[in-house]
Design a protein around this motif. Structure first.
Motif, PDB file in Angstrom:
ATOM      1  N   ALA A   1       0.837  -1.202   0.000  1.00  0.00           N
ATOM      2  CA  ALA A   1       0.000   0.000   0.000  1.00  0.00           C
ATOM      3  C   ALA A   1       0.877   1.260   0.000  1.00  0.00           C
ATOM      4  O   ALA A   1       0.601   2.223  -0.722  1.00  0.00           O
ATOM      5  N   PHE A   2       1.946   1.230   0.793  1.00  0.00           N
ATOM      6  CA  PHE A   2       2.830   2.390   0.890  1.00  0.00           C
ATOM      7  C   PHE A   2       3.561   2.646  -0.421  1.00  0.00           C
ATOM      8  O   PHE A   2       3.652   3.795  -0.879  1.00  0.00           O
ATOM      9  N   VAL A   3       4.085   1.605  -1.045  1.00  0.00           N
ATOM     10  CA  VAL A   3       4.825   1.778  -2.301  1.00  0.00           C
ATOM     11  C   VAL A   3       3.906   2.330  -3.388  1.00  0.00           C
ATOM     12  O   VAL A   3       4.289   3.237  -4.142  1.00  0.00           O
ATOM     13  N   ALA A   4       2.682   1.813  -3.472  1.00  0.00           N
ATOM     14  CA  ALA A   4       1.739   2.318  -4.475  1.00  0.00           C
ATOM     15  C   ALA A   4       1.412   3.789  -4.217  1.00  0.00           C
ATOM     16  O   ALA A   4       1.417   4.611  -5.146  1.00  0.00           O
ATOM     17  N   ALA A   5       1.144   4.131  -2.960  1.00  0.00           N
ATOM     18  CA  ALA A   5       0.833   5.522  -2.622  1.00  0.00           C
ATOM     19  C   ALA A   5       2.029   6.426  -2.873  1.00  0.00           C
ATOM     20  O   ALA A   5       1.875   7.566  -3.340  1.00  0.00           O
ATOM     21  N   LEU A   6       3.234   5.934  -2.580  1.00  0.00           N
ATOM     22  CA  LEU A   6       4.435   6.744  -2.767  1.00  0.00           C
ATOM     23  C   LEU A   6       4.692   7.026  -4.248  1.00  0.00           C
ATOM     24  O   LEU A   6       5.032   8.154  -4.616  1.00  0.00           O
ATOM     25  N   MET A   7       4.523   6.022  -5.095  1.00  0.00           N
ATOM     26  CA  MET A   7       4.744   6.223  -6.523  1.00  0.00           C
ATOM     27  C   MET A   7       3.746   7.231  -7.094  1.00  0.00           C
ATOM     28  O   MET A   7       4.099   8.100  -7.897  1.00  0.00           O
ATOM     29  N   ILE A   8       2.496   7.137  -6.666  1.00  0.00           N
ATOM     30  CA  ILE A   8       1.485   8.094  -7.135  1.00  0.00           C
ATOM     31  C   ILE A   8       1.811   9.494  -6.618  1.00  0.00           C
ATOM     32  O   ILE A   8       1.718  10.485  -7.359  1.00  0.00           O
ATOM     33  N   SER A   9       2.196   9.587  -5.344  1.00  0.00           N
ATOM     34  CA  SER A   9       2.510  10.895  -4.748  1.00  0.00           C
ATOM     35  C   SER A   9       3.711  11.528  -5.436  1.00  0.00           C
ATOM     36  O   SER A   9       3.695  12.727  -5.756  1.00  0.00           O
ATOM     37  N   TRP A  10       4.761  10.745  -5.654  1.00  0.00           N
ATOM     38  CA  TRP A  10       5.983  11.283  -6.245  1.00  0.00           C
ATOM     39  C   TRP A  10       5.781  11.680  -7.708  1.00  0.00           C
ATOM     40  O   TRP A  10       5.986  12.834  -8.075  1.00  0.00           O
ATOM     41  N   PHE A  11       5.357  10.748  -8.525  1.00  0.00           N
ATOM     42  CA  PHE A  11       5.322  11.018  -9.960  1.00  0.00           C
ATOM     43  C   PHE A  11       4.092  11.831 -10.358  1.00  0.00           C
ATOM     44  O   PHE A  11       4.178  12.686 -11.241  1.00  0.00           O
ATOM     45  N   GLY A  12       2.963  11.579  -9.703  1.00  0.00           N
ATOM     46  CA  GLY A  12       1.804  12.430  -9.950  1.00  0.00           C
ATOM     47  C   GLY A  12       2.052  13.854  -9.489  1.00  0.00           C
ATOM     48  O   GLY A  12       1.753  14.818 -10.207  1.00  0.00           O
ATOM     49  N   GLY A  13       2.627  13.998  -8.295  1.00  0.00           N
ATOM     50  CA  GLY A  13       2.957  15.328  -7.791  1.00  0.00           C
ATOM     51  C   GLY A  13       3.989  16.029  -8.643  1.00  0.00           C
ATOM     52  O   GLY A  13       3.920  17.251  -8.850  1.00  0.00           O
TER      53      GLY A  13
END
Length: 259
Positions: A69-81
Motif C-alpha cells: 500500500a505504501f509503495v503504491a501511494a508513494l509512486m502516485i505521490s511522487w510522480f503524480g505530484g
C-alpha cells in the motif's frame, strides 16, 4: 579542496546525528527509569518485544500489506505530484490560482475526510493508498512548482529558440535544473505518505502495521505500542537520512555548477 571540505562536512553531520541519537536514547532510558515500564517501557524491553512481534507468524502478512500500500501511494505521490508541479510551475497563472487552494486543502485534517474516502474507495488497500496520496502528494507538488517558477528565464527562452516541445523542455531543462528541490519534496512526501498509509490502516483495514498499532492501543498494550513505534522510527529515519544525504549532494553539485 572542495571534496575535502564536503567530506569534513559530511563527517560532522554524521557525528551530530550519532550524538542526537545517543541523546534521545539517554532521555528514553531516564524517562523509563523515572516513570517505570508500565508508563514508558525501556529501549531494551521495546527491542525484545519488537523482535518477538517480527518473529510471529502473522507479522509478514501485515508487513507486506503495509509495504504494498505504501509503495503504491508513494509512486502516485511522487510522480503524480511531479507532473502536476511542473505543469503548474510552467503556467504561472494556473500555479497562482491553485497554490492557495492546495495549501488550504492540505491544512484540513485528513481524518475529517475519512467518511468520504471510505465511501469512494471502501475498506481495503484502495482506501489506504488514497490516504497516503492525500498526505504525500501536496508537498511534492508545491516544491516542484516553486522550483520551476524560479528557473532562469533565459533557459526557457533558449528552449523556445531551439523549438523544444513542452515535454522536451520539461525533460531536458526543467527536470535536471529542479532536481534538488524535487528531491526535497520527495523526502517530505516520503514521510507524510508513510504517515497517511498508516492512518488509513488504522481506520480502513483489517491488516497492516497500522492495524496492529490500533489493536495495541485498544488493548492499552504500551509495550507493543512502543515496539511498533520503534520499528516505524527506524524505517522512517533511515529512509529520511538517505534521501537527505542525496538532497545535500545534489544541492552542492547544483550550486557548484552555477558558480
Amino acid at each position: 579542496m572542495q571534496g575535502a571540505s564536503l567530506e569534513n562536512a559530511s563527517s560532522k553531520k554524521l557525528i551530530d546525528r550519532i550524538g542526537l541519537l545517543a541523546l534521545m536514547l539517554g532521555a528514553w532510558f531516564v524517562g523509563s527509569a523515572l516513570w517505570g515500564d508500565a508508563v514508558l517501557p525501556s529501549p531494551s524491553a521495546s527491542l525484545v518485544k519488537l523482535l518477538s512481534i517480527i518473529q510471529s507468524d502473522d507479522f509478514a502478512k501485515h508487513a507486506w500489506e503495509t509495504l504494498r500500500a505504501f509503495v503504491a501511494a508513494l509512486m502516485i505521490s511522487w510522480f503524480g505530484g511531479l507532473l502536476i508541479g511542473i505543469a503548474l510551475g510552467a503556467h504561472r497563472l494556473s500555479g497562482e490560482v491553485c497554490e492557495p487552494i492546495l495549501v488550504a486543502l492540505y491544512s484540513i485534517p485528513k481524518i475529517a475526510l475519512y467518511p468520504i474516502v471510505l465511501l469512494l474507495f471502501g475498506l481495503g488497500i484502495s482506501a489506504k493508498i488514497a490516504f497516503g496520496v492525500m498526505h504525500g502528494s501536496v508537498p511534492v507538488i508545491l516544491f516542484t512548482m516553486n522550483a520551476v517558477r524560479h528557473l532562469p528565464h533565459i533557459w526557457l527562452r533558449a528552449a523556445k529558440s531551439m523549438r523544444l516541445t513542452p515535454a522536451q523542455t520539461a525533460r531536458y531543462i526543467m527536470g535536471p535544473a529542479c532536481v534538488p528541490e524535487i528531491v526535497s519534496g520527495f523526502r517530505i512526501g516520503f514521510s507524510l505518505t508513510l504517515l497517511g498509509t498508516l492512518i488509513g490502516e488504522m481506520f480502513a483495514s483489517q491488516r497492516g502495521i497500522g492495524h496492529l498499532l490500533l489493536k495495541a492501543m485498544e488493548l492499552n498494550d504500551i509495550l507493543s505500542i512502543m515496539a511498533l513505534a520503534l520499528l516505524l522510527l527506524v524505517v522512517a529515519s533511515m529512509s529520511s537520512i538517505g534521501l537527505l544525504s542525496m538532497e545535500q549532494r545534489l544541492h552542492h553539485r547544483h550550486d557548484a555548477g552555477r558558480h
